[in-house]
Write a protein that holds these residues in place. Structure first.
Motif, PDB file in Angstrom:
ATOM      1  N   SER A   1       0.846  -1.188   0.000  1.00 43.20           N
ATOM      2  CA  SER A   1       0.000   0.000   0.000  1.00 43.20           C
ATOM      3  C   SER A   1       0.877   1.232   0.000  1.00 43.20           C
ATOM      4  O   SER A   1       1.885   1.294   0.726  1.00 43.20           O
ATOM      5  N   LYS A   2       0.477   2.232  -0.813  1.00 42.17           N
ATOM      6  CA  LYS A   2       1.283   3.441  -0.954  1.00 42.17           C
ATOM      7  C   LYS A   2       0.883   4.543   0.021  1.00 42.17           C
ATOM      8  O   LYS A   2       1.470   5.624  -0.013  1.00 42.17           O
TER       9      LYS A   2
ATOM     10  N   PRO B   1      -3.375   0.187  -3.185  1.00 38.23           N
ATOM     11  CA  PRO B   1      -2.525  -0.958  -3.536  1.00 38.23           C
ATOM     12  C   PRO B   1      -1.608  -0.700  -4.722  1.00 38.23           C
ATOM     13  O   PRO B   1      -1.925   0.061  -5.646  1.00 38.23           O
ATOM     14  N   VAL B   2      -0.468  -1.359  -4.686  1.00 41.61           N
ATOM     15  CA  VAL B   2       0.475  -1.374  -5.795  1.00 41.61           C
ATOM     16  C   VAL B   2       1.127  -2.749  -5.813  1.00 41.61           C
ATOM     17  O   VAL B   2       1.333  -3.368  -4.773  1.00 41.61           O
TER      18      VAL B   2
ATOM     19  N   GLY C   1       4.259   9.554 -14.888  1.00 39.76           N
ATOM     20  CA  GLY C   1       3.640   8.272 -14.610  1.00 39.76           C
ATOM     21  C   GLY C   1       3.288   8.129 -13.151  1.00 39.76           C
ATOM     22  O   GLY C   1       3.753   8.903 -12.309  1.00 39.76           O
ATOM     23  N   GLU C   2       2.479   7.121 -12.854  1.00 41.10           N
ATOM     24  CA  GLU C   2       2.047   6.924 -11.468  1.00 41.10           C
ATOM     25  C   GLU C   2       3.139   6.333 -10.595  1.00 41.10           C
ATOM     26  O   GLU C   2       3.227   6.654  -9.415  1.00 41.10           O
ATOM     27  N   GLU C   3       3.974   5.465 -11.131  1.00 40.46           N
ATOM     28  CA  GLU C   3       4.836   4.649 -10.295  1.00 40.46           C
ATOM     29  C   GLU C   3       6.279   5.105 -10.205  1.00 40.46           C
ATOM     30  O   GLU C   3       7.044   4.567  -9.412  1.00 40.46           O
ATOM     31  N   ALA C   4       6.704   6.050 -11.029  1.00 36.39           N
ATOM     32  CA  ALA C   4       8.097   6.504 -10.994  1.00 36.39           C
ATOM     33  C   ALA C   4       8.122   8.019 -11.110  1.00 36.39           C
ATOM     34  O   ALA C   4       7.132   8.655 -11.477  1.00 36.39           O
TER      35      ALA C   4
END
Length: 263
Positions: free
Chosen positions: A35-36, A42-43, A69-72
């Motif tokens: 979880s972020k 969730p990731v 982007g969402e993740e980086a």
């Protein structure tokens, strides 16, 4: 090379293709879920690996463009073009095995969204919209292809409305959504980005959401607009930077829903 649809379309398709392969490797398999945030956000390895695959392609094909982007971390660019990526929009659905999550590939310039793909790898559907001069919007699955166009519904009493979470956002935002939904024929939940795809394809009439990030809305906004729909925030202003969004099939529905949202 000129900055036109022929320049960007193959890049966008390559990004969606790469993310499709990665996400399908992990869908409906045992996954570790992190979880972020303090609240469950969730990731998974699938989110991160899919975005990494897309970034690798951009490094080869469009190295001077910016990436959000969402993740980086965001990557700056020098061309005035920004690729906006959400490797899995709807990770809650992804980890639950439902097929309503999607890969989002968006492209914007200083004026706003210009191209958007909502790709559903498990069903093999790709919803594509772009506005470089005349708008282009189509759906593909394998060798099948159909043009996309929003419905012509003008009365809320005939409308189908979607959102992702029943609570929508804050308590006040949830009540505002409920004011609109009470006037609609049918309300459905849990669609994530797939709801915007259904709007663009002419199956539903309204999508209303809150608490969005830019990577949640940029690609769906480009898609819906290319299919003839309207997307703004809840005050009728630009929605591409996130926050609240209302996507409507027709100006009449958009106006009626805005009045109720701000009722």
């Amino acid at each position: 090379m000129a900055d036109d649809l022929e320049t960007f379309a193959p890049v966008a398709e390559a990004l969606a293709d790469a993310a499709r392969v990665v996400t399908l490797e992990h869908f409906r398999t045992p996954l570790a879920v992190a979880s972020k945030g303090d609240h469950f956000d969730p990731v998974t390895v699938a989110d991160r690996a899919a975005e990494a695959a897309m970034r690798d392609i951009l490094a080869r094909m469009r190295p001077d463009d910016a990436i959000l982007g969402e993740e980086a971390a965001a990557t700056p660019g020098t061309t005035g073009w920004t690729w906006v990526l959400d490797p899995i929009d709807g990770t809650r659905g992804f980890i639950s095995g439902t097929p309503t999550w999607g890969v989002l590939v968006g492209l914007r310039d200083t004026d706003g969204p210009r191209l958007g793909i909502v790709d559903q790898p498990f069903t093999g559907e790709r919803f594509y919209g772009a506005s470089f001069g005349p708008s282009v919007a189509h759906w593909t699955r394998g060798d099948e292809r159909r043009n996309l166009r929003v419905r012509t519904t003008t009365d809320l009493a005939d409308a189908t409305i979607l959102t992702t979470f029943p609570e929508v956002g804050t308590a006040a935002e949830g009540e505002a959504f409920a004011r609109v939904a009470r006037h609609c024929r049918l309300t459905r939940y849990g669609m994530d980005c797939y709801g915007y795809a259904l709007l663009a394809a002419g199956h539903v009439d309204l999508v209303i959401e809150a608490g969005l990030q830019v990577y949640d809305i940029l690609a769906p906004m480009a898609l819906v607009q290319a299919a003839g729909g309207i997307v703004t925030d809840w005050q009728g202003g630009p929605a591409q930077d996130g926050g609240t969004a209302i996507a409507a099939a027709t100006p009449a529905l958009h106006a009626a829903a805005l009045d109720l949202l701000n009722g």
